[in-house]
Design a protein around this motif. Sequence first.
Motif, PDB file in Angstrom:
ATOM      1  N   GLY A 167      96.101  19.532  84.256  1.00  0.00           N
ATOM      2  CA  GLY A 167      96.441  18.369  83.679  1.00  0.00           C
ATOM      3  C   GLY A 167      98.092  17.630  83.967  1.00  0.00           C
ATOM      4  O   GLY A 167      98.404  17.607  85.459  1.00  0.00           O
ATOM      5  N   GLY A 168      98.261  17.575  83.067  1.00  0.00           N
ATOM      6  CA  GLY A 168      99.810  16.767  83.781  1.00  0.00           C
ATOM      7  C   GLY A 168      99.686  15.308  83.812  1.00  0.00           C
ATOM      8  O   GLY A 168      98.549  14.677  83.363  1.00  0.00           O
ATOM      9  N   ASP A 169     101.300  15.298  85.433  1.00  0.00           N
ATOM     10  CA  ASP A 169     100.754  13.873  85.742  1.00  0.00           C
ATOM     11  C   ASP A 169     100.540  13.904  87.100  1.00  0.00           C
ATOM     12  O   ASP A 169     100.549  13.103  88.346  1.00  0.00           O
ATOM     13  CB  ASP A 169     102.624  13.808  85.837  1.00  0.00           C
ATOM     14  CG  ASP A 169     103.202  15.200  87.461  1.00  0.00           C
ATOM     15  OD1 ASP A 169     102.477  16.566  87.014  1.00  0.00           O
ATOM     16  OD2 ASP A 169     104.590  14.660  87.005  1.00  0.00           O
ATOM     17  N   ALA A 170      99.018  14.747  87.604  1.00  0.00           N
ATOM     18  CA  ALA A 170      98.529  15.449  89.101  1.00  0.00           C
ATOM     19  C   ALA A 170      97.731  14.445  88.335  1.00  0.00           C
ATOM     20  O   ALA A 170      96.890  13.995  87.569  1.00  0.00           O
ATOM     21  CB  ALA A 170      97.756  16.270  88.933  1.00  0.00           C
ATOM     22  N   ALA A 171      97.446  12.925  89.448  1.00  0.00           N
ATOM     23  CA  ALA A 171      96.295  11.756  89.569  1.00  0.00           C
ATOM     24  C   ALA A 171      95.198  12.415  89.816  1.00  0.00           C
ATOM     25  O   ALA A 171      94.431  13.324  90.486  1.00  0.00           O
ATOM     26  CB  ALA A 171      97.018  10.533  90.581  1.00  0.00           C
ATOM     27  N   LYS A 172      93.717  11.827  89.232  1.00  0.00           N
ATOM     28  CA  LYS A 172      92.820  12.747  89.888  1.00  0.00           C
ATOM     29  C   LYS A 172      91.803  11.481  90.607  1.00  0.00           C
ATOM     30  O   LYS A 172      91.891  10.028  89.783  1.00  0.00           O
ATOM     31  CB  LYS A 172      92.331  12.714  87.977  1.00  0.00           C
ATOM     32  CG  LYS A 172      92.937  14.093  87.682  1.00  0.00           C
ATOM     33  CD  LYS A 172      92.040  14.245  86.665  1.00  0.00           C
ATOM     34  CE  LYS A 172      92.390  14.708  85.250  1.00  0.00           C
ATOM     35  NZ  LYS A 172      93.931  14.570  84.412  1.00  0.00           N
ATOM     36  N   ILE A 173      91.461  11.706  91.635  1.00  0.00           N
ATOM     37  CA  ILE A 173      90.992  10.875  92.313  1.00  0.00           C
ATOM     38  C   ILE A 173      89.559  11.819  92.880  1.00  0.00           C
ATOM     39  O   ILE A 173      89.707  12.735  94.012  1.00  0.00           O
ATOM     40  CB  ILE A 173      91.839  10.555  93.667  1.00  0.00           C
ATOM     41  CG1 ILE A 173      92.901   9.914  93.204  1.00  0.00           C
ATOM     42  CG2 ILE A 173      91.206   9.741  94.759  1.00  0.00           C
ATOM     43  CD1 ILE A 173      93.970  10.079  94.149  1.00  0.00           C
ATOM     44  N   VAL A 174      88.681  10.827  93.158  1.00  0.00           N
ATOM     45  CA  VAL A 174      87.027  11.003  93.461  1.00  0.00           C
ATOM     46  C   VAL A 174      87.061   9.995  95.329  1.00  0.00           C
ATOM     47  O   VAL A 174      87.791   9.057  94.539  1.00  0.00           O
ATOM     48  CB  VAL A 174      86.118  11.090  92.567  1.00  0.00           C
ATOM     49  CG1 VAL A 174      84.736  10.706  93.852  1.00  0.00           C
ATOM     50  CG2 VAL A 174      85.894  11.614  91.894  1.00  0.00           C
ATOM     51  N   ILE A 175      87.133  10.514  95.687  1.00  0.00           N
ATOM     52  CA  ILE A 175      86.584  10.265  97.152  1.00  0.00           C
ATOM     53  C   ILE A 175      84.740  10.281  97.984  1.00  0.00           C
ATOM     54  O   ILE A 175      84.468  11.431  97.987  1.00  0.00           O
ATOM     55  CB  ILE A 175      87.306  10.345  98.276  1.00  0.00           C
ATOM     56  CG1 ILE A 175      88.366  10.049  97.834  1.00  0.00           C
ATOM     57  CG2 ILE A 175      86.878   9.389  99.578  1.00  0.00           C
ATOM     58  CD1 ILE A 175      89.508  10.813  99.355  1.00  0.00           C
ATOM     59  N   LEU A 176      83.975   9.078  97.166  1.00  0.00           N
ATOM     60  CA  LEU A 176      82.343   9.057  97.217  1.00  0.00           C
ATOM     61  C   LEU A 176      82.319   8.874  98.746  1.00  0.00           C
ATOM     62  O   LEU A 176      82.948   7.589  99.048  1.00  0.00           O
ATOM     63  CB  LEU A 176      81.403   8.373  96.587  1.00  0.00           C
ATOM     64  CG  LEU A 176      80.704   8.085  96.361  1.00  0.00           C
ATOM     65  CD1 LEU A 176      80.093   9.356  96.258  1.00  0.00           C
ATOM     66  CD2 LEU A 176      79.991   6.942  95.138  1.00  0.00           C
ATOM     67  N   ILE A 177      82.024   9.923  99.493  1.00  0.00           N
ATOM     68  CA  ILE A 177      81.535   8.456 100.962  1.00  0.00           C
ATOM     69  C   ILE A 177      79.740   8.900 101.111  1.00  0.00           C
ATOM     70  O   ILE A 177      79.147  10.013 100.967  1.00  0.00           O
ATOM     71  CB  ILE A 177      82.294   9.782 102.103  1.00  0.00           C
ATOM     72  CG1 ILE A 177      83.834  10.171 101.983  1.00  0.00           C
ATOM     73  CG2 ILE A 177      81.512   9.560 103.224  1.00  0.00           C
ATOM     74  CD1 ILE A 177      84.518  11.192 102.908  1.00  0.00           C
TER      75      ILE A 177
END
Length: 479
Positions: A167-177
Amino acid sequence: MYLSPAVSQPPSEVPPEEAAFLKVVTPEDLEAVPTGLCQELQGYMDCTSGKKADIVFVFDTTGSMGGEIDEMKSISKAFADNLASSGIDYRLGLTEFRDFDYDCGGPSPCGGSDDFPYRVYNGGTLTGSSDTFKSWIDGLSLGWGGDEPESILAAMMHTAIDQKWRGGDAAKIVILITDAPAHPDGDRCNQEGDTLNSVISDLAAQGIKVYAVGPDEDSIKTMTFETGGKFYLIRSGVNLAPILEDITGIISCSFDIVADVSCDEGALEACVELKGREGLTIPYSPGYTEAWIFVACPEADSRRYDLEYDPERNAYCAVVDPVCGGEAGTVEVTVYGRVCGWSAVERFPVDCDRCPEPCLIVNAGVNKLIYNYGNAVYYNVSVANNQDEKRRIAISYGYVDPTPKTHIIGTFMPDIYPGDAYVFADFKVLDSFYSGKYVFFATATDVHSPDCSASDAMQFWVVEADGERELIPAKGKPV
C-alpha cells in the motif's frame, strides 16, 4: 465545470517528432531522445526522490515464447539491479499463464493437458531479492497453448487481485509479455467469464499501470492506454533489455496528482491538478497532458470518465451526475494522469450517499387505547439527537382535522444528549373527534441551528358506527 464523456477516447494526435516518446513500437524508438515539448515537460518531473515500485511480470509461457523466456533468464537479475541503482525500492512478482485446459469440440482446443490459465508465484508475496526473482524466471518452461489466443484476461485479473501489492506510495506496475492476443469477451475459452472491461476495472481498482510487450492487438493496447501505461510491439528478434531499461527510466521520474473529489446529492465532482517537483504545476499541453478517472460503483465494473482542462482552475475537471445511477453509497475513484510518457495514479474513496445522515430523527405515532373512562387516541413521539454534542431542541406536536384545521397540542424544549432520544406521550378522548381523516405530526428544530430540523407525520381515520367512534390507523405515512 464539465461533464466528461462516459466512453474513453483515443489519444490526441501529436506531431510525428513526439510520437516515438509517447508510444514505443520498435527497439529503434527506444533509443530516441525525447525532443520538443516533452523534453521541456521532463523538467517538471521529480527524478531525485526515492521511489517505491511493485512490479509484477505477467509472462506467456506457451510454445512460441521460447526466445523471450531465454532472454528473460539472462536479463532478469540485471533488470532488478538497474532498479536498485536507480534508487527504486522495488518488489518483484511473477504470474505465468498459458491457457485453459478445455476442449468443447471447437475448431481447436483452448489448451493442452499441461496448460493452465494462470499461476501466481510465491502465493502472491512479492520479493525484494533479485536472486529469488531470477530463480522464478529460471524455473519457467514452455507449454503448448492450443489455439492462438491465450488466457490473458484471467491472468491479468488474478494478478490484480491475488498478488499482494504494497500500500502507501508504492507504484503498482504490471509488465505483460506475450506474442498472442487475448480470448475475446464471451469466447468459449474464457472459462472464468472475464471481460476486457471487468479486467480493466480490477486493474484500476488497485491503481495499477500496465506496460505490455505484445502483438498489435486492441485489447492489450487498451489495457495499457486505460491504465496510464505503455505499449511495445513484439516482433521476431525483439530485444527485451532496452524495453525494460525504458520502463525503469519512466518509473524513476514521477509527478503527483492533487485531486479534489467530492459528492453532493448524488453528483460526483472531480478536479485534478498535476504537480511536479517542488509542487510546481505542470502546464497544460493539449496532446501531451491529460487526466481521467475510473469510478467503481458498488456491485459493478468501473467506468472511465475523461477530465477536461478548466483554465480558470488550472485543473482537469468533470461532473458525473448522477453517479452510479443515483444510488451510489461509497464509491472508489481512481485518478490517472499522464504527462507525455510518464503517468501517475491515486485512489480516493468518496461517500456518495444521496441522503446525508440526519441531524435529528423524529418518529410520530398514534394508536387507540381503552381507559376506564372511555376510548382515547394515544399519541407517541420520539426525537433522537444524531449530532456530536448536547443540543436544545424545540419540539411541537399536534394534528390536522378534516376541515382542515391545525391544532397544536403541546411544545417542549428539552436538552438532548448525543445519541439519546427524548420520548413522550399524550392522549385525547375519541369523543372530541368527528368522522374523517386526521394527520398527526411532530416537528423538532435545533434552537441554535435552525437549519437542523426534522419532522414526521402519520394519517389516521375516525369513523362513527352505531353511535361509537373508532380510530382506524393508516398503513404508512401521509404523502
